[in-house]
Design an enzyme around this catalytic site. Sequence first.
Site, PDB file in Angstrom:
ATOM      1  CB  THR A 114      -2.852  -5.677   7.723  1.00 13.54           C
ATOM      2  OG1 THR A 114      -2.326  -5.866   6.412  1.00 13.54           O
ATOM      3  CG2 THR A 114      -2.597  -6.932   8.531  1.00 13.54           C
TER       4      THR A 114
ATOM      5  CG  ASP B 290      -4.137  -4.439   0.234  1.00 12.52           C
ATOM      6  OD1 ASP B 290      -3.861  -5.577   0.609  1.00 12.52           O
ATOM      7  OD2 ASP B 290      -3.269  -3.540   0.049  1.00 12.52           O
TER       8      ASP B 290
ATOM      9  CB  THR C 254       1.400  -0.652   6.763  1.00 15.12           C
ATOM     10  OG1 THR C 254       1.441  -1.942   6.164  1.00 15.12           O
ATOM     11  CG2 THR C 254       0.848  -0.740   8.160  1.00 15.12           C
ATOM     12  CG  ASP C 255       1.286  -2.779   1.659  1.00 12.95           C
ATOM     13  OD1 ASP C 255       2.130  -3.006   2.564  1.00 12.95           O
ATOM     14  OD2 ASP C 255       0.640  -3.676   1.089  1.00 12.95           O
TER      15      ASP C 255
HETATM   16  N1  ASN Z   1      -0.042  -4.075   6.792  1.00  9.88           N
HETATM   17  C1  ASN Z   1      -0.898  -3.680   5.867  1.00  9.88           C
HETATM   18  O1  ASN Z   1      -1.814  -2.952   6.177  1.00  9.88           O
HETATM   19  C2  ASN Z   1      -0.643  -4.134   4.460  1.00  9.88           C
HETATM   20  C3  ASN Z   1      -1.874  -4.169   3.576  1.00  9.88           C
HETATM   21  N2  ASN Z   1      -1.558  -4.793   2.350  1.00  9.88           N
HETATM   22  C4  ASN Z   1      -2.365  -2.759   3.281  1.00  9.88           C
HETATM   23  O2  ASN Z   1      -1.583  -1.896   3.046  1.00  9.88           O
HETATM   24  O3  ASN Z   1      -3.561  -2.540   3.245  1.00  9.88           O
END
Ligand code: ASN
Length: 611
Positions: free
Chosen positions: A19, A84, A116-117
């Site tokens: 993200t 992602d 973050t995922d």
């Molecule tokens: N906050 C994020 O980075 C979520 C994103 N969907 C990822 O993990 O790439």
Amino acid sequence: MARALGPERRLLAVYTGGTIGMRSEHGVLVPGSGLAAVLRTLPMFHDEEHARACGLPEDTLVLPPASPAQRVTYTVLECQPLFDSSDMTITEWVQIAQTIERHYGQYDGFVVIHGTDTMAFAASVLSFVLENLQKTVILTGAQVPIHALWNDGRENLLGALLMASQYVIPEVCLFFQNQLFRGNRVTKVDSRRFAAFCSPNLPPLAVVGTDVTINRELVRKARGKDPLVVHSSMERDVGLLRLYPGIPAALVRAFLQPPLKGVVMETFGSGNGPTKPDLLRELQAAAERGLVIVNCTHCLQGSVTSDYAAGMAMAGAGIVSGFDMTSEAALAKLSYVLGQPGLSLDGKKELLARDLRGEMTLPTGAERRPSLSCSALGRGIAQLLTLSQEADAVRDALMPSLACAAAHAGNLEVLQGSDLSLENFNGQTPLHAAARGGQAGVVSMLLRGGVHVGPRDEDGLSPLLLAVKGRHRGVIELLRAAGACLSPRELEDVGTELCRLASRADLDGLQSWWQAGADLGCPGYDGRSALLVAEAAGNLEVVTFLQKLQGGAGAQAPGPRKCDLMEGPQAPHGSDCDVPPLPGLLPSVSETQPEGFVGQSGNKISLGTPP
Ligand SMILES: NC(=O)C[C@H](N)C(=O)O
């Protein structure tokens, strides 16, 4: 753990997606390229004027000064494609580790910018793939893209860059919302809040506020000078099975079929599961076939124990306890252990039962218990492993104290080849010991070797203060020339101390404080200055000295130098002054380009299997 070495720190940031750099396309967020170009436009991430003045290469960004004498330069390597993180797998994480390995010698620390995922999985895998780290590796990302007005990406990325540049924390860490966690201890707990991660069974390694607080006793020590090893042969056929009340034995049987070689089973509470015979039979049969099963609790906090019959039933079925490991760490560890060539089933279970990268807390005494051995050979291996672990632990524990003893005794020979920034049990470095012992030769050698000039020990004392206390004038001079300053805390009761010295006619003591930058006009506890005390006591030599200072150069020390005493991220070298470092300490900014670079906007590495 040690403070940063040298005045210039070079970092490599590997941008994998997430993200933090995403853009909105048709109303949804997709990975966005060109993060380095965005950072270049943000003054907190790049000092263009300095970059131009130094002629930095196009692909190199430079942070605004953290302290006057120190600059942090960094290069962003952008992965192709960007992900992602939901699409990341062991393959990409191994490639990230190999990228770090390729550039390991060129940089002082590494930041991995990641979605973050699956960041907790990524950090866990990297912690096992990278063995013998001597440098800091930090994963970070954001919940909101960095170009949005209200976002967490800037703070997280800047924090990660600063932590990786200022501290040697030789582990795979994760930095988020002002906390530095051990990477294999975290789990994502919130999809919206900026505090997205928690480390349920281990406090953070560091917390950033006005000050940076490092949890020293938690930070793992680098293992001597062993070279970095990248374990690329991770087993992919591992899985995660979450038990739920009433789960059918047939479903478990279907899940445990080949090619699966290992499974992390999330159980209830402290490692309990249904005791239905048909379910236990399936588990036991799979374990007897050689499938390795690790028991982790699906509770956020706490450990697998042997408190309940329902838990013992699991152990009886041949399942290995994962103690307080997160499922992410357990899956990564399983993949690592099963990927190790030439291990027997017992050997694999032995390795799983050990704490390899700080990923789990063993119950007291468990480190010594070869609990899983099923044969004499298994027991032998377990004992050997325990012995070598103990030898390593003893070496790690003794090294800093030995280095300090050598520095205190002025033994330059012993110090050659040791890690000169090691801290002993109370946080003192060889520079502290050399300063306390008045060993100007050692101090000079350490400073030229690039050690930090103002480390503080557990009590907040610097080498400069120890040199003052010992009246080691030559050492004081060297430290001052290298930019050392006394902190406000060290100067707290200086007025009273000066009066005491004045009453005893201790000119040497007064001169040492003066040389170290203390204001000799500071009043003592009763409001009198050292000069008044010396006059009252009739100590003429002291009176003359203090009067000269008052009349001429002033009671303030020679040439001092505006101190930047913040201990926070703005000035992590809390004692550095606004003076140039020792000649030769500030190398010119390197022009070396990491291999495979193709210019500033084209810093690309390929990730994943080519389409
Ligand atoms: N906050 C994020 O980075 C979520 C994103 N969907 C990822 O993990 O790439």
